[in-house]
Scaffold this motif. Structure first.
Motif, PDB file in Angstrom:
ATOM      1  N   ALA A   5      54.411  53.516  32.996  1.00 18.10           N
ATOM      2  CA  ALA A   5      53.310  54.477  32.949  1.00 18.10           C
ATOM      3  C   ALA A   5      52.017  53.798  32.520  1.00 18.10           C
ATOM      4  O   ALA A   5      51.992  52.994  31.599  1.00 18.10           O
ATOM      5  N   ASN A   6      50.960  54.135  33.232  1.00 23.18           N
ATOM      6  CA  ASN A   6      49.611  53.699  32.891  1.00 23.18           C
ATOM      7  C   ASN A   6      49.413  52.186  32.934  1.00 23.18           C
ATOM      8  O   ASN A   6      48.528  51.658  32.286  1.00 23.18           O
ATOM      9  N   GLN A   7      50.252  51.498  33.683  1.00 18.09           N
ATOM     10  CA  GLN A   7      50.021  50.066  33.876  1.00 18.09           C
ATOM     11  C   GLN A   7      49.769  49.721  35.336  1.00 18.09           C
ATOM     12  O   GLN A   7      49.572  48.564  35.668  1.00 18.09           O
ATOM     13  N   LEU A   8      49.726  50.746  36.179  1.00 18.75           N
ATOM     14  CA  LEU A   8      49.570  50.562  37.621  1.00 18.75           C
ATOM     15  C   LEU A   8      48.267  51.210  38.074  1.00 18.75           C
ATOM     16  O   LEU A   8      47.970  52.341  37.708  1.00 18.75           O
ATOM     17  N   LEU A  92      47.296  54.337  36.000  1.00 18.96           N
ATOM     18  CA  LEU A  92      46.177  54.343  35.070  1.00 18.96           C
ATOM     19  C   LEU A  92      44.934  54.889  35.751  1.00 18.96           C
ATOM     20  O   LEU A  92      44.174  55.653  35.176  1.00 18.96           O
ATOM     21  N   GLY A  93      44.715  54.495  36.989  1.00 23.49           N
ATOM     22  CA  GLY A  93      43.552  54.968  37.715  1.00 23.49           C
ATOM     23  C   GLY A  93      43.494  54.390  39.110  1.00 23.49           C
ATOM     24  O   GLY A  93      44.447  53.766  39.588  1.00 23.49           O
ATOM     25  N   MET A  94      42.363  54.616  39.771  1.00 23.13           N
ATOM     26  CA  MET A  94      42.126  54.113  41.114  1.00 23.13           C
ATOM     27  C   MET A  94      40.687  53.613  41.198  1.00 23.13           C
ATOM     28  O   MET A  94      39.827  54.011  40.423  1.00 23.13           O
ATOM     29  N   ASP A 269      41.716  48.298  30.194  1.00 20.22           N
ATOM     30  CA  ASP A 269      42.270  49.616  29.905  1.00 20.22           C
ATOM     31  C   ASP A 269      43.788  49.664  30.042  1.00 20.22           C
ATOM     32  O   ASP A 269      44.395  50.700  29.738  1.00 20.22           O
ATOM     33  N   GLY A 270      44.400  48.577  30.510  1.00 15.58           N
ATOM     34  CA  GLY A 270      45.849  48.514  30.513  1.00 15.58           C
ATOM     35  C   GLY A 270      46.525  48.232  31.840  1.00 15.58           C
ATOM     36  O   GLY A 270      47.750  48.127  31.911  1.00 15.58           O
ATOM     37  N   THR A 271      45.754  48.102  32.917  1.00 14.17           N
ATOM     38  CA  THR A 271      46.369  47.824  34.218  1.00 14.17           C
ATOM     39  C   THR A 271      47.014  46.440  34.212  1.00 14.17           C
ATOM     40  O   THR A 271      46.394  45.460  33.810  1.00 14.17           O
ATOM     41  N   ARG A 272      48.249  46.391  34.676  1.00 15.74           N
ATOM     42  CA  ARG A 272      48.950  45.119  34.801  1.00 15.74           C
ATOM     43  C   ARG A 272      49.370  44.838  36.244  1.00 15.74           C
ATOM     44  O   ARG A 272      49.673  43.704  36.598  1.00 15.74           O
ATOM     45  N   THR A 273      49.371  45.879  37.082  1.00 18.62           N
ATOM     46  CA  THR A 273      49.672  45.712  38.499  1.00 18.62           C
ATOM     47  C   THR A 273      48.641  46.480  39.323  1.00 18.62           C
ATOM     48  O   THR A 273      48.452  47.675  39.122  1.00 18.62           O
ATOM     49  N   PHE A 274      47.975  45.763  40.231  1.00 17.99           N
ATOM     50  CA  PHE A 274      47.043  46.383  41.172  1.00 17.99           C
ATOM     51  C   PHE A 274      47.696  46.412  42.546  1.00 17.99           C
ATOM     52  O   PHE A 274      48.222  45.395  43.014  1.00 17.99           O
ATOM     53  N   ILE A 275      47.662  47.575  43.185  1.00 14.97           N
ATOM     54  CA  ILE A 275      48.175  47.691  44.545  1.00 14.97           C
ATOM     55  C   ILE A 275      47.031  48.071  45.469  1.00 14.97           C
ATOM     56  O   ILE A 275      46.447  49.151  45.343  1.00 14.97           O
ATOM     57  N   GLU A 276      46.682  47.184  46.384  1.00 17.09           N
ATOM     58  CA  GLU A 276      45.677  47.479  47.400  1.00 17.09           C
ATOM     59  C   GLU A 276      46.350  48.249  48.519  1.00 17.09           C
ATOM     60  O   GLU A 276      47.323  47.768  49.115  1.00 17.09           O
ATOM     61  N   VAL A 277      45.848  49.427  48.824  1.00 18.19           N
ATOM     62  CA  VAL A 277      46.495  50.322  49.778  1.00 18.19           C
ATOM     63  C   VAL A 277      45.588  50.502  50.993  1.00 18.19           C
ATOM     64  O   VAL A 277      44.467  51.009  50.869  1.00 18.19           O
ATOM     65  N   GLY A 278      46.069  50.066  52.151  1.00 19.95           N
ATOM     66  CA  GLY A 278      45.290  50.203  53.369  1.00 19.95           C
ATOM     67  C   GLY A 278      45.252  48.903  54.148  1.00 19.95           C
ATOM     68  O   GLY A 278      46.147  48.056  54.030  1.00 19.95           O
ATOM     69  N   ALA A 279      44.193  48.730  54.946  1.00 16.83           N
ATOM     70  CA  ALA A 279      44.103  47.587  55.850  1.00 16.83           C
ATOM     71  C   ALA A 279      43.731  46.307  55.110  1.00 16.83           C
ATOM     72  O   ALA A 279      42.840  46.307  54.260  1.00 16.83           O
ATOM     73  N   GLY A 280      44.406  45.223  55.451  1.00 16.04           N
ATOM     74  CA  GLY A 280      44.025  43.904  54.969  1.00 16.04           C
ATOM     75  C   GLY A 280      44.424  43.599  53.539  1.00 16.04           C
ATOM     76  O   GLY A 280      45.113  44.378  52.873  1.00 16.04           O
ATOM     77  N   LYS A 281      43.942  42.427  53.078  1.00 18.42           N
ATOM     78  CA  LYS A 281      44.294  41.924  51.745  1.00 18.42           C
ATOM     79  C   LYS A 281      43.060  41.426  50.990  1.00 18.42           C
ATOM     80  O   LYS A 281      43.176  40.636  50.057  1.00 18.42           O
ATOM     81  N   VAL A 282      41.875  41.890  51.369  1.00 24.65           N
ATOM     82  CA  VAL A 282      40.640  41.375  50.773  1.00 24.65           C
ATOM     83  C   VAL A 282      40.612  41.610  49.274  1.00 24.65           C
ATOM     84  O   VAL A 282      40.342  40.697  48.478  1.00 24.65           O
ATOM     85  N   LEU A 283      40.897  42.829  48.849  1.00 22.59           N
ATOM     86  CA  LEU A 283      40.812  43.145  47.422  1.00 22.59           C
ATOM     87  C   LEU A 283      41.912  42.452  46.631  1.00 22.59           C
ATOM     88  O   LEU A 283      41.697  42.065  45.478  1.00 22.59           O
ATOM     89  N   THR A 284      43.072  42.288  47.230  1.00 22.83           N
ATOM     90  CA  THR A 284      44.163  41.566  46.569  1.00 22.83           C
ATOM     91  C   THR A 284      43.704  40.157  46.210  1.00 22.83           C
ATOM     92  O   THR A 284      43.935  39.672  45.095  1.00 22.83           O
TER      93      THR A 284
END
Length: 314
Positions: A5-8, A92-94, A269-284
């Motif tokens: 919880a709250n790490q994604l 945690l957020g978007m 703020d606590g994010t430990r895993t970022f998931i880029e959702v959609g086209a491509g991998k630019v933000l990753t």
């Protein structure tokens, strides 16, 4: 499949991630994804998904098409993950990069899919018409720190558009200003100063007419509090109040996308895993250069599902 919880946190890409064929595999594999594309087509009165699937690329990259198309792929992918058990309580957020911020508000239940598609169609048209083709430009400055690029902009009249990651800053403005800034950046040791293939100078004061159009549209739109905080491009901080959502999305048209600060704040703020959702991998890729202590993956096709499953299992 239960993330901590709250790490994604979920990220949504912006312009530049588009490609002919995006979303097709999602639509073929997942009925919930196909439903998203059908709803966007109906909202716009256009066979946008057919354009996404088959091209031509030149038409897909028109800003009026690119913006709703990228959002549609992001929401289709997000709803696939929701069906797989990804709940708001695990996040945690978007955040979204430029137009991706609209995808974030849509995914978080703040703006309906139909309204988001219409807002992005208007946004794309307003941005394109704000500056005659050929009068504005954008460029990526690689290898100089932000303070150095700010000083160059102060001298040339160009403006900071995106603070994408350490050592990667995008500038925007009139062609002469951007050209002068690129030359000065090279003279001051930039690794590259690369003009971008865009049709308008986004995120600068030349976009003021588009900002006015979006202010009117956002004031008339139905916007509710999101299910999770959305980290605003212009504030690099979480936003949940509908009036503040309208204000920050309006300011975003001419304002700087503070992406480096946004990712650092989300990590703080606590994010430990970022998931880029959609086209491509630019933000990753950008996250990996900003947040050393966090994991970054992308989900945009069925083939990426194992990456998602592994990321949320730990």
């Amino acid at each position: 499949m239960t993330p901590s919880a709250n790490q994604l946190s979920i990220l949504f890409p912006g312009q530049g991630s588009q490609a002919v064929g995006m979303g097709v595999a999602l639509a073929e594999e997942y009925p919930v994804a196909r439903a998203v594309f059908d709803e966007v087509d109906e909202a716009l009165g256009q066979y946008l998904f057919e354009l996404m699937a088959k091209g031509p690329s030149e038409e897909l990259t028109l800003t009026r098409n690119t913006q709703p198309a990228l959002m549609a792929v992001s929401i289709a992918a997000f709803r696939v993950l929701q069906d797989a058990g990804l709940g708001y309580g695990t996040m945690l957020g978007m955040a979204g990069h430029s137009l991706g911020e609209y995808s974030a508000y849509c995914a978080a239940g703040s703006i309906s899919l139909t309204d988001t598609a219409k807002l992005l169609r208007l946004r794309g048209e307003a941005m394109q018409s704000a500056v005659p083709v050929g009068e504005g430009a954008m460029a990526a400055i690689l290898g100089l720190d932000m303070d150095h690029v700010i000083a160059i902009c102060d001298e040339t009249g160009a403006e900071i558009a995106n603070d994408n990651s350490p050592g990667q800053v995008v500038i925007s403005g009139a062609v002469a200003a951007v050209d002068a800034a690129c030359q000065m950046a090279k003279d001051h040791g930039a690794k590259r100063a690369l003009k971008l293939p865009v049709s308008a100078p986004f995120h600068c004061t030349l976009m003021k007419p588009a900002q006015e159009a979006m202010a009117e549209a956002l004031n008339a739109a139905t916007i509710s509090a999101p299910e999770v905080p959305i980290y605003s491009n212009v504030l690099a901080a979480p936003v949940t109040d509908p009036d503040m959502i309208r204000q920050t999305l309006t300011e975003q048209v001419t304002g700087k996308v503070r992406w480096t600060e946004t990712i650092k704040r989300m990590e703080k703020d606590g994010t430990r895993t970022f998931i880029e959702v959609g086209a491509g991998k630019v933000l990753t890729g950008l996250v990996k250069r900003i947040a050393d202590d966090s994991k970054a993956i992308n989900f945009g096709t069925p083939a990426d599902f194992d990456n998602f499953r592994d990321a949320v299992a730990h």
